[in-house]
Design an enzyme around this catalytic site. Structure first.
Site, PDB file in Angstrom:
ATOM      1  N   ASP A 167       0.826  -1.208   0.000  1.00 55.83           N
ATOM      2  CA  ASP A 167       0.000   0.000   0.000  1.00 55.83           C
ATOM      3  C   ASP A 167       0.861   1.258   0.000  1.00 55.83           C
ATOM      4  O   ASP A 167       0.598   2.195   0.755  1.00 55.83           O
ATOM      5  CB  ASP A 167      -0.937  -0.004   1.214  1.00 55.83           C
ATOM      6  N   HIS A 328     -11.466  -2.386   7.139  1.00 55.87           N
ATOM      7  CA  HIS A 328     -11.493  -3.659   6.404  1.00 55.87           C
ATOM      8  C   HIS A 328     -11.719  -4.874   7.303  1.00 55.87           C
ATOM      9  O   HIS A 328     -11.361  -5.997   6.939  1.00 55.87           O
ATOM     10  CB  HIS A 328     -10.225  -3.840   5.566  1.00 55.87           C
ATOM     11  N   HIS A 355      -3.562  -3.884   2.554  1.00 58.41           N
ATOM     12  CA  HIS A 355      -4.938  -3.411   2.621  1.00 58.41           C
ATOM     13  C   HIS A 355      -5.226  -2.508   3.821  1.00 58.41           C
ATOM     14  O   HIS A 355      -5.756  -1.416   3.667  1.00 58.41           O
ATOM     15  CB  HIS A 355      -5.901  -4.606   2.617  1.00 58.41           C
ATOM     16  N   VAL A 356      -4.884  -2.964   4.999  1.00 55.05           N
ATOM     17  CA  VAL A 356      -5.091  -2.167   6.207  1.00 55.05           C
ATOM     18  C   VAL A 356      -3.843  -1.313   6.394  1.00 55.05           C
ATOM     19  O   VAL A 356      -2.726  -1.841   6.425  1.00 55.05           O
ATOM     20  CB  VAL A 356      -5.312  -3.081   7.429  1.00 55.05           C
ATOM     21  N   HIS A 357      -4.037  -0.010   6.527  1.00 54.30           N
ATOM     22  CA  HIS A 357      -2.883   0.896   6.552  1.00 54.30           C
ATOM     23  C   HIS A 357      -2.294   0.992   7.953  1.00 54.30           C
ATOM     24  O   HIS A 357      -2.376   2.008   8.645  1.00 54.30           O
ATOM     25  CB  HIS A 357      -3.288   2.271   6.015  1.00 54.30           C
TER      26      HIS A 357
END
Ligand code: NAG
Ligand code: NAG
Ligand code: NAG
Ligand code: NAG
Ligand code: NAG
Ligand code: NAG
Ligand code: NAG
Length: 484
Positions: A167, A328, A355-357
């Site tokens: 990401d 998410h 996906h998850v920051h």
């Protein structure tokens, strides 16, 4: 009937709360480190990292990835802006007096009112292992030269170091993450990239100029060491209202992978062997239900993994199966229900997702006992299970995922909302060290780390990490459905 259930629930909940209060808390740490800003600005278009290389039709956005199944091949990709130019790559081993050449292909695409440059991909095969190669692109116009190292021959005790980035995007924080990765004294030799690349789709009309700037931004690393690609949700990139309904269009034109070498029918799921690792890339955003192409491929690939040859079995995907952030939350659940049993059966060592920051590392847990009637739906300690690591903390413009589910679930060993990168440092068939580096620290500082014991060769216990089995009385003890 309803009243009886309510009363039963009530009593059980209180019993559990009482047990929790006296239980010793072992693992499960939420870092106290709180990063100030949660917003990251993209670097402006005239930033130094986005500069177009000088010279007529100069190759830009140069990047490489593994080009075959076993690590003797490389795919070299670059873009020319003015005219198609040459598809030829010249390459030679260090100290070699003769140069070889390979012929690539050229592609381009349009996206609404954007037209891409001339995108070149050239696959070079049958290189020598463990060798430094130079290569030259842009023949005929402005040439540029780069180099890379091939990995050592596949073998069980070959040390190798993978970087983990996800990401990334193109903010000032993204630049910091890449700089920290480059400066990390545990030198990463190949990047395992867990999806969501440029974030161009966050711009009006998915402004594909931001795909080009991203390509120029990562070139300083990706032209010299392979980045192993996983597709994320930001690669889907469709805008049907404007006629752009083909998923993954910019991504699949710009980033080629060697999926056919592992018998895959699409570039979104595939595998490679590199040094002592077998790496499987899964596609969170392609069909993965039973009988799908991805399912069939994965089910035939897993039994082929030879742990005597490649002891380390690593899986990459974009959406994490275990995630205790609110961002998410549960999105990876369908994938987990479908595939977790296989990850455990084949003793996968680690699963990396983005996906998850933020950053999160799990205990070795599984949640595969549950069937629709038995009530066994809480993750339990499982020594055959992978460690799940979320590393979606590259630093993109959407900012950090700061909100976590509370209390921290037992499967979550460590979590922190900071930008950073990871390094997986494989030492031999039994030991690998994983370290996570937050951007606020010095390059060498590991904010979280663990020694992984290989699930096939190593000791089943990884005591330094955290208590594995917590037993009755601790909140990690498997509860009945009735307690929820
Ligand atoms: C930062 O996070 C807080 C809550 O966590 C939120 O209220 C705020 O809007 C965020 N700021 C930005 C710039 O995203
Ligand atoms: C595409 O259209 C948008 C909106 O009208 C405009 O801002 C942008 O400059 C155009 N891009 C190109 C390459 O023409
Ligand atoms: C650029 O390179 C291509 C391929 O080598 C060649 O056909 C073309 O004439 C070159 N253009 C210029 C302006 O030199
Ligand atoms: C990005 O990082 C590099 C290396 O640290 C630095 O030279 C460059 O100036 C940075 N660029 C921006 C826009 O922050
Ligand atoms: C696994 O790899 C080892 C070492 O290369 C080899 O001797 C063995 O035959 C392989 N096993 C299978 C089932 O292919
Ligand atoms: C494997 O690596 C670990 C960590 O460096 C080391 O402690 C161990 O002795 C090594 N095993 C062998 C057989 O060399
Ligand atoms: C669920 O709870 C009931 C009542 O406390 C108990 O009899 C049963 O053994 C439990 N089931 C499991 C699988 O733990």
């Amino acid at each position: 009937m309803w009243v009886e259930f309510k009363i039963a629930d009530f009593v059980l909940v209180w019993v559990i709360v009482a047990l929790d209060a006296v239980a010793v808390v072992y693992g499960g740490r939420t870092s106290g480190y709180v990063r100030g800003l949660n917003y990251s600005a993209d670097m402006p278009l005239d930033s130094d990292v986005f500069r177009v290389p000088p010279g007529y039709n100069a190759p830009q956005q140069v990047h490489i990835t593994q080009g075959d199944y076993v690590g003797k091949g490389v795919i070299i990709s670059w873009i020319t802006a003015d005219e198609p130019g040459s598809n030829t790559v010249l390459y030679w081993a260090e100290h070699s007096t003769t140069k070889s050449q390979a012929e690539g292909i050229m592609t381009r695409y349009t996206y609404i009112n954007y037209t891409s440059g001339y995108i070149h991909h050239c696959t070079i095969v049958d290189l020598e292992y463990d060798t430094k190669y130079y290569y030259e692109v842009g023949i005929g116009n402005t040439t540029r030269q780069f180099w890379f190292f091939t990995p050592p021959a596949i073998g069980p005790d070959v040390p190798y170091t993978f970087g983990l980035i996800g990401d990334l995007g193109q903010t000032f924080d993204s630049n910091k993450t890449l700089t920290h990765y480059e400066s990390d004294p545990t030198k990463g030799q190949t990047v395992l990239y867990v999806g969501d690349l440029s974030y161009a789709d966050d711009y009006p009309l998915h402004d594909n100029v931001r795909w080009d700037t991203w390509g120029r931004f990562i070139e300083r690393n990706a032209a010299y060491q392979p980045w192993i690609w996983t597709a994320g949700n930001h690669e889907i990139d469709t805008l049907p209202k404007y006629g752009e309904s083909k998923p993954f269009k910019p991504y699949s034109h710009r980033f080629h992978v060697p999926h056919m070498a592992s018998g895959s029918t699409a570039p979104f799921w595939y595998s490679i062997k590199r040094a002592s690792a077998h790496i499987i890339v899964m596609a969170s955003y392609s069909a993965f239900g039973k009988y799908t192409l991805q399912y069939k491929w994965l089910i035939s690939e897993l039994p082929k993994v030879n742990r005597t040859e490649t002891p380390w079995l690593i899986v990459l995907m974009h959406s994490p199966m275990y995630n205790s952030y609110e961002a998410h939350y549960m999105e990876g659940e369908t994938m987990r229900v479908m595939y977790e049993r296989y990850l455990v059966k084949y003793k996968v060592d680690a699963v990396f997702a983005g996906h998850v920051h933020a950053y999160e590392r799990s205990e070795r847990v599984s949640n595969i006992a549950y069937n629709i009637v038995d009530g066994l739906c809480t993750p339990i300690s499982d020594k055959s299970a992978p460690v799940y690591i979320t590393i979606g903390d590259g630093g993109n413009l959407e900012g950090l995922a700061k909100v976590m589910t509370e209390p921290q679930p037992d499967y979550s060993a460590y979590r922190e909302a900071s930008f950073g990168h990871g390094i997986l440092d494989i030492k031999n068939r039994t030991h690998a060290r994983f370290g996570w580096h937050r951007n606020e620290d010095g390059f060498a500082v590991e904010a979280d780390s663990m020694w992984l014991q290989n699930r096939y060769w190593g000791s089943v216990d990884e005591m330094p990490v955290a208590s594995i089995w917590k037993g009755p009385g601790h909140k990690g003890y498997r509860r009945n459905m009735s307690s929820y």
